[in-house]
Design a protein around this motif. Structure first.
Motif, mmCIF file in Angstrom:
data_model
loop_
_atom_site.group_PDB
_atom_site.id
_atom_site.type_symbol
_atom_site.label_atom_id
_atom_site.label_comp_id
_atom_site.label_asym_id
_atom_site.label_seq_id
_atom_site.Cartn_x
_atom_site.Cartn_y
_atom_site.Cartn_z
ATOM 1 N N UNK A 14 -1.973 -16.729 10.827
ATOM 2 C CA UNK A 14 -1.881 -17.790 9.823
ATOM 3 C C UNK A 14 -2.193 -17.249 8.429
ATOM 4 N N UNK A 15 -3.229 -16.445 8.324
ATOM 5 C CA UNK A 15 -3.608 -15.861 7.036
ATOM 6 C C UNK A 15 -2.474 -15.002 6.478
ATOM 7 N N UNK A 16 -1.886 -14.203 7.338
ATOM 8 C CA UNK A 16 -0.789 -13.353 6.900
ATOM 9 C C UNK A 16 0.427 -14.140 6.456
ATOM 10 N N UNK A 17 0.612 -15.319 7.030
ATOM 11 C CA UNK A 17 1.773 -16.139 6.700
ATOM 12 C C UNK A 17 1.555 -17.128 5.570
ATOM 13 N N UNK A 18 0.326 -17.206 5.048
ATOM 14 C CA UNK A 18 0.039 -18.154 3.971
ATOM 15 C C UNK A 18 0.795 -17.792 2.702
ATOM 16 N N UNK A 19 1.533 -18.742 2.152
ATOM 17 C CA UNK A 19 2.147 -18.463 0.853
ATOM 18 C C UNK A 19 1.054 -18.375 -0.204
ATOM 19 N N UNK A 20 1.193 -17.440 -1.088
ATOM 20 C CA UNK A 20 0.164 -17.245 -2.106
ATOM 21 C C UNK A 20 0.797 -16.743 -3.391
ATOM 22 N N UNK A 21 0.272 -17.231 -4.493
ATOM 23 C CA UNK A 21 0.721 -16.721 -5.788
ATOM 24 C C UNK A 21 -0.060 -15.465 -6.160
ATOM 25 N N UNK A 22 -1.066 -15.140 -5.349
ATOM 26 C CA UNK A 22 -1.899 -13.966 -5.591
ATOM 27 C C UNK A 22 -1.774 -13.006 -4.411
ATOM 28 N N UNK A 23 -0.546 -12.663 -4.092
ATOM 29 C CA UNK A 23 -0.270 -11.825 -2.927
ATOM 30 C C UNK A 23 -0.949 -10.469 -2.964
ATOM 31 N N UNK A 24 -0.979 -9.847 -4.144
ATOM 32 C CA UNK A 24 -1.608 -8.530 -4.238
ATOM 33 C C UNK A 24 -3.106 -8.611 -3.935
ATOM 34 N N UNK A 47 -1.336 -7.895 7.821
ATOM 35 C CA UNK A 47 -1.208 -7.068 6.621
ATOM 36 C C UNK A 47 0.271 -6.772 6.338
ATOM 37 N N UNK A 48 1.041 -6.544 7.385
ATOM 38 C CA UNK A 48 2.474 -6.318 7.217
ATOM 39 C C UNK A 48 3.181 -7.529 6.634
ATOM 40 N N UNK A 49 2.814 -8.717 7.104
ATOM 41 C CA UNK A 49 3.417 -9.943 6.568
ATOM 42 C C UNK A 49 3.136 -10.089 5.076
ATOM 43 N N UNK A 50 1.899 -9.832 4.705
ATOM 44 C CA UNK A 50 1.524 -9.975 3.289
ATOM 45 C C UNK A 50 2.234 -8.919 2.438
ATOM 46 N N UNK A 51 2.256 -7.675 2.906
ATOM 47 C CA UNK A 51 2.936 -6.614 2.159
ATOM 48 C C UNK A 51 4.427 -6.913 2.032
ATOM 49 N N UNK A 52 5.019 -7.445 3.080
ATOM 50 C CA UNK A 52 6.444 -7.792 3.038
ATOM 51 C C UNK A 52 6.687 -8.892 2.002
#
Length: 132
Positions: A14-24, A47-52
């Motif tokens: 869920x954390x990895x899939x959260x949309x965020x304006x502060x992805x970095x 981590x892969x989801x967020x980096x993607x």
């Protein structure tokens, strides 16, 4: 804070899939967790989801590949294959989609077979391997 305490696979996904304006920032945060536990496949997947999502494709690929090596899961095959397609690596993407389908089919077949059938198959495979 609940995620730090538990690091359950479901919460990590869920954390990895959260949309965020502060992805970095989100990526930097999860990378600290990866440093502490580099062999946790669900953490690597998140981590892969967020980096993607941040379009840091090389890093996303690395995380997905490491996650897949630790624990094959259909979702990881799908994410990595779609990432490779985005990167223009269509042949590798196609092969990975096929591997993911085969993995999923094998998992479903194993769940559908009663335990004695699985045991006989394992015994037969072991007997064949030792007689070669």
């Amino acid at each position: 804070k609940a995620l730090k305490a538990e690091q359950s696979p479901e919460l990590l996904t869920l954390y990895g899939g959260l949309p965020s304006t502060q992805g970095e920032q989100q990526l930097a945060h999860i990378e600290k967790w990866v440093e502490k536990d580099p062999d946790y496949p669900e953490l690597l997947f998140a981590a892969g989801l967020i980096a993607k999502r941040c379009e840091i494709w090389g890093k996303a690929r690395d995380y997905f590949e490491r996650s897949l090596a630790k624990k094959p899961v259909a979702a990881t095959y799908i994410e990595l294959a779609s990432l490779l397609a985005q990167m223009g690596e269509h042949q590798a993407s196609s092969e990975l989609f096929q591997q993911g389908l085969q993995f999923t089919a094998e998992q479903q077949a194993a769940q559908a077979l009663p335990a004695p059938v699985i045991q006989r198959s394992v015994n037969n495979a072991n007997t064949s391997a030792t007689s070669v």
